[in-house]
Scaffold this motif. Structure first.
Motif, PDB file in Angstrom:
ATOM      1  N   GLY A 121       6.053  -1.751  -4.584  1.00 33.15           N
ATOM      2  CA  GLY A 121       5.000  -2.224  -5.528  1.00 33.15           C
ATOM      3  C   GLY A 121       3.774  -1.424  -5.439  1.00 33.15           C
ATOM      4  N   HIS A 129      -3.567  -0.391  -2.431  1.00 31.16           N
ATOM      5  CA  HIS A 129      -1.996  -0.307  -2.595  1.00 31.16           C
ATOM      6  C   HIS A 129      -1.741   0.711  -3.747  1.00 31.16           C
ATOM      7  CE1 HIS A 129       1.815  -1.702  -1.223  1.00 31.16           C
ATOM      8  NE2 HIS A 129       2.118  -2.347  -2.452  1.00 31.16           N
ATOM      9  N   SER A 134       8.323  -5.863   2.054  1.00 36.13           N
ATOM     10  CA  SER A 134       7.240  -6.261   1.531  1.00 36.13           C
ATOM     11  C   SER A 134       8.100  -6.719   0.051  1.00 36.13           C
ATOM     12  CB  SER A 134       6.423  -5.250   1.372  1.00 36.13           C
ATOM     13  OG  SER A 134       5.218  -5.259   0.195  1.00 36.13           O
ATOM     14  N   TYR A 173       6.483  -8.143  -3.866  1.00 36.02           N
ATOM     15  CA  TYR A 173       5.468  -8.369  -4.850  1.00 36.02           C
ATOM     16  C   TYR A 173       5.598  -8.769  -6.098  1.00 36.02           C
ATOM     17  CZ  TYR A 173       7.785  -4.211  -7.049  1.00 36.02           C
ATOM     18  OH  TYR A 173       8.841  -3.358  -7.703  1.00 36.02           O
ATOM     19  N   GLU A 192      -1.708  -7.329  -9.720  1.00 35.16           N
ATOM     20  CA  GLU A 192      -0.485  -7.591  -8.707  1.00 35.16           C
ATOM     21  C   GLU A 192      -0.841  -8.234  -7.523  1.00 35.16           C
ATOM     22  OE1 GLU A 192       2.484  -4.377  -6.616  1.00 35.16           O
ATOM     23  OE2 GLU A 192       0.644  -3.395  -7.615  1.00 35.16           O
ATOM     24  N   ALA A 243       0.997  -8.413  -3.535  1.00 30.26           N
ATOM     25  CA  ALA A 243       1.937  -8.038  -2.525  1.00 30.26           C
ATOM     26  C   ALA A 243       1.759  -8.640  -1.385  1.00 30.26           C
ATOM     27  CB  ALA A 243       2.023  -6.315  -2.583  1.00 30.26           C
TER      28      ALA A 243
END
Length: 874
Positions: free
Chosen positions: A665, A753, A818, A820, A832, A834
């Motif tokens: 993500g 990210h 992970s 997201y 977004e 995550a």
């Protein structure tokens, strides 16, 4: 552990059955005997726990079908015997005996580990049955001599063979039930069992016969000779055990099936009469208060039941009919009569007869001097036979010793024959055990041995005076001197290696690294590739020149620490520019942040150090260091050149490029790798960082005391400290910059990210903001306004990172996976979220906590130094 060849597999063949039966049967009798022997005040539960550990380990040795598993149980017996011998830990003799036993048997155990590993490699398996079936393969292996010597070292130390015998007499410091068990069925029998178990694969060679048989014969002679002139009952029995063990080892060393059969039968006899004799000695000690045979005598008149048991067991040890010891002694003499050593046909039988004579002499002395004749003074006025709990176990064992002589074939014939076949790996022998085999050389040798033994017993006092004049070495004194010399040598080496000099440690580290690199280069070569190089731009050349100049300047002004820091910062900034030029913005941001943080920390640390320290290195040392540095630099440079000029191979980088967004993500591949693809590595790294912070705390805690404190006070008294001034402009600027820096750090954290940034860089930015407060406003002002603890911050960071990984497990995903998704909020729009952000938050907390811990300790050092200085002036 199948990859190591270690399996928990057990094998109950006749040999294992024989030993397991002895271990468990005599162990039961010892447990019963111990209930009557130990005083009510003794910690009986602890004693029985150690005894059960000992028993279980011995059974494990007997039943192991995997030689690596056998090693595990082997070491357990050493540990258990250490605990049992040192059971009365308030006595110095017990503690020393336990340490000696552990040292000797533990050293032999290390040799045995090496021998067993080599044996498994030579045979191609660690399974015992497979190894025994590949005897020819092992004996033809070039490893066979090493295997044999190492395994014999383990067996000889455990079974107290000469010259490793001396630990066994000192093991008598243990309670008598332990001595009875250790000498008859456990511990010392483990070495004999190992020789018997590996007999098919190791025996039958000249090397086996040339080592095992002479060692056994020498041990048998030595132990019997010493036992004859000892006065402590347990010492007599301890040296007699050494002699009897030598007899068994000698028979196994002969390498013939008949000799192995004789050894197996004597193992049975020895277990019965030796356990009975130690229990008898314990009864005598328990009832009379002494074990000194010179203070005892005439016990048959006042302790008739005890005397009967003692005489029967001693007669079995002497090899007198109609007891089982007579049969096994005859079998031993018969085999020695047919054995030649060094082309001398009479050498072995003559020495074996002398050993049998000495054995009969010390056994008869034990029986006669203790139970008959005039009663001497004991420490108890009216000794008497004890109750059934103390008399019962030795009575059973003495009865077995007698029955093995009267009905040997009925009681033990089939078991001895089957166990002998298991030892030799051949067919079951045609065995005939009997008290009478006619008039033969063995009978004549036996009669002669007993006759001379009686004569020696008659003239014992004269012989004892003659032996006392001989300058005989003391094994214990030799051991103590050897251990003292070893400890002194190791301490000297340790003091030389572990001197409080970081310079020496670094020299050793770099020299070893250079040696390893040189070895690899000479063996495999480091050849440069043929890839085309990229022309250097003028900016790159200028930056490279600045890097070289700054590096040389650091060496030139190393004693001017503030100036050296400036040049070090130039080096770091040039490296950051190189990362930018090579399209690595994350690395550039990290480099810049790390550089600023380390420079600021160094500035704070230098605040507590003199501006110009004295030169500590001599000219030869600086030349040495320069040579090591030059070699290391040239080697690393050539290695980098060789790697970078080779064609680029497509590795795992493409996988990360293609799966960074779809799998993690995020479009910032570096950050996704750190918090998703290789998050477990990052978790380990932040844990190490937290530990490093605690190490900083521990190292700086005593900095204001001791020698370091004296230096601090000396420098302060000489006005060599930099004055702690707080320029108003600097103070106000840093306080205005604090919220701005925190905002920038949060921005870098949130964008990490998908854009250059992340938790690590953000944490460094936060740390810079806090460091500036310490620099501008001083330790005291800043430290007083800190509202959260660094220890809690590190702990919270690690816990939140682990919790993020555990959360993935709740949804059936692998640890630290992970997840997201996209969220739409009014006014803000779509963005977004995550789970990796939580992991990144943990990283940031640990980094900030580690920096704050260093800052806090520096602040405390300054405070304590000022306090000590004030106290000194007062």
């Amino acid at each position: 552990m199948p990859t190591l060849g270690l399996d928990f597999s057990l094998w109950l063949d006749p040999l294992a059955l024989l030993f397991a039966g002895l271990i468990l049967g005599i162990g039961l009798l010892v447990v019963i005997y111990a209930q009557g022997y130990l005083a009510k005040s003794e910690p009986t539960a602890r004693f029985l726990s150690f005894l059960m550990l000992f028993q279980g380990a011995m059974v494990g040795i007997a039943l192991s079908s995997n030689i690596l598993l056998m090693l595990v149980f082997w070491e357990m017996t050493s540990l258990a015997s250490f605990l049992l011998i040192g059971f009365w830990r308030d006595q110095a003799e017990a503690r020393q005996g336990a340490r000696m036993a552990l040292t000797i048997t533990g050293g032999g155990g290390l040799a045995l580990i090496a021998g067993m590993v080599l044996l498994g490699k030579a045979a191609g398996s660690y399974d015992l049955a497979t190894i025994l079936a590949r005897a020819e393969l092992v004996q033809l292996s070039p490893l066979y001599p090493a295997i044999l010597l190492l395994i014999l070292a383990g067996a000889f130390t455990k079974s107290a063979q000469f010259p490793f015998h001396f630990w066994l007499p000192h093991a008598m410091a243990a309670p008598t039930p332990v001595s009875a068990y250790l000498h008859s069925a456990t511990m010392v029998k483990a070495g004999v069992f190992l020789l018997a178990r590996l007999w098919p694969v190791l025996a039958g060679t000249n090397l086996w016969f040339g080592i095992v048989a002479p060692v056994g014969l020498l041990t048998m002679l030595f132990g019997a000779g010493v036992a004859l002139f000892r006065h402590d009952l347990k010492a007599i029995l301890a040296y007699s055990t050494i002699s009897q063990l030598g007899l068994m080892v000698m028979l196994l060393g002969f390498g013939t099936g008949a000799a192995a059969t004789a050894a197996i039968f004597h193992i049975l006899n020895h277990a019965a009469f030796k356990a009975a004799l130690f229990m008898h000695a314990g009864i005598v000690d328990h009832e009379t208060g002494t074990r000194d045979i010179r203070r005892l005598g005439g016990l048959a008149a006042i302790m008739p039941l005890t005397a009967t048991l003692g005489v029967l067991a001693a007669a079995a040890m002497a090899g007198l009919p109609p007891l089982g010891g007579f049969i096994s002694k005859e079998m031993m003499l018969e085999q020695s009569a047919h054995t030649s050593f060094a082309a001398q046909a009479l050498l072995v039988p003559v020495l074996a007869t002398i050993a049998a004579m000495l054995s009969a002499a010390y056994s008869l002395r034990y029986a006669v001097a203790l139970h008959f004749g005039k009663r001497r003074t004991g420490e108890v006025a009216a000794p008497h036979d004890p109750g059934a709990i103390l008399l019962g176990p030795p009575a059973i064992l003495a009865a077995i010793a007698l029955a093995l002589g009267l009905w040997p074939m009925t009681l033990a014939g089939s078991l001895v024959a089957a166990a002998s076949a298991a030892v030799t790996g051949g067919a079951t022998p045609d065995l005939h055990l009997s008290l009478w085999h006619g008039i033969n050389p063995a009978l004549m040798m036996s009669l002669g041995a007993v006759a001379v033994a009686l004569l020696l017993l008659w003239r014992h006092a004269t012989a004892e005076r003659m032996v006392a004049r001989l300058p005989l070495p003391d094994a214990k004194a030799l051991f103590d001197r050897s251990m003292t010399a070893i400890v002194h040598g190791l301490r000297t080496a340790s003091e030389w290696l572990h001197v409080a000099s970081l310079q020496r440690y670094l020299v050793m580290l770099f020299v070893v690294a250079l040696a390893l690199g040189l070895d690899a280069a000479l063996r495999f070569g480091i050849i440069a590739g043929s890839a085309a190089t990229t022309p250097a731009s003028p900016v790159a050349v200028i930056a490279w020149a600045a890097l070289i100049v700054a590096t040389l300047a650091v060496l030139a002004v190393d004693r001017h620490r503030y100036l050296a820091l400036i040049f070090i910062s130039v080096i770091g900034l040039v490296m950051a520019l190189a990362f930018i030029h090579l399209s690595a913005p994350d690395l550039a941001l990290t480099q810049i942040a790390v550089e600023v943080v380390t420079i600021l920390l160094m500035l704070l640390a230098l605040h507590l150090l003199p501006g110009q320290p004295p030169r500590l290195s001599t000219v030869p040392r600086r030349v040495r260091d320069a040579a090591i540095a030059a070699l290391g630099g040239l080697g690393t440079g050539w290695l980098a050149w060789a790697i970078m000029t080779r064609p680029v191979r497509e590795g795992i980088s493409r996988f990360h490029w293609e799966n960074s967004y779809s799998g993690g993500g995020g479009t910032n591949v570096v950050n996704v790798i750190l918090v998703d693809f290789r998050a477990f590595d990052t978790l380990g790294e932040i844990t190490v960082l937290g530990i490093a912070g605690l190490a900083i705390y521990a190292l700086l805690e005593p900095a204001a005391t001791g020698v370091a404190g004296q230096r601090l006070r000396a420098w302060r008294s000489q006005d060599r400290f930099s004055p702690e001034r707080h320029p108003m402009m600097f103070v106000m600027a840093t306080r205005l910059l604090l919220p701005l820096a925190l905002l920038v750090g949060m921005y870098i954290f949130l964008r990490g990210h998908n854009q250059p940034g992340g938790g690590f860089i953000a944490a460094l930015v936060f740390s810079i903001a806090i460091l500036l407060q310490y620099l501008a406003s001083g330790f005291d002002w800043t430290d007083a306004r800190r509202k959260f603890g660094e220890h809690q911050l590190i702990g919270f960071g690690v816990l939140i990172a682990v919790a993020t990984g555990l959360g993935a497990l709740l949804f059936g995903a692998p640890f630290l996976t992970s997840s997201y998704g996209h969220v739409h909020l009014p006014l803000i729009g779509e963005f977004e979220l995550a789970t990796a952000m939580l992991f990144d938050l943990g990283v940031a907390c640990v980094v900030v906590g580690a920096v704050l811990m260093a800052l806090a300790q520096l602040a405390h050092i300054a405070q304590r130094a000022a306090k000590y200085e004030g106290e000194g002036r007062a």
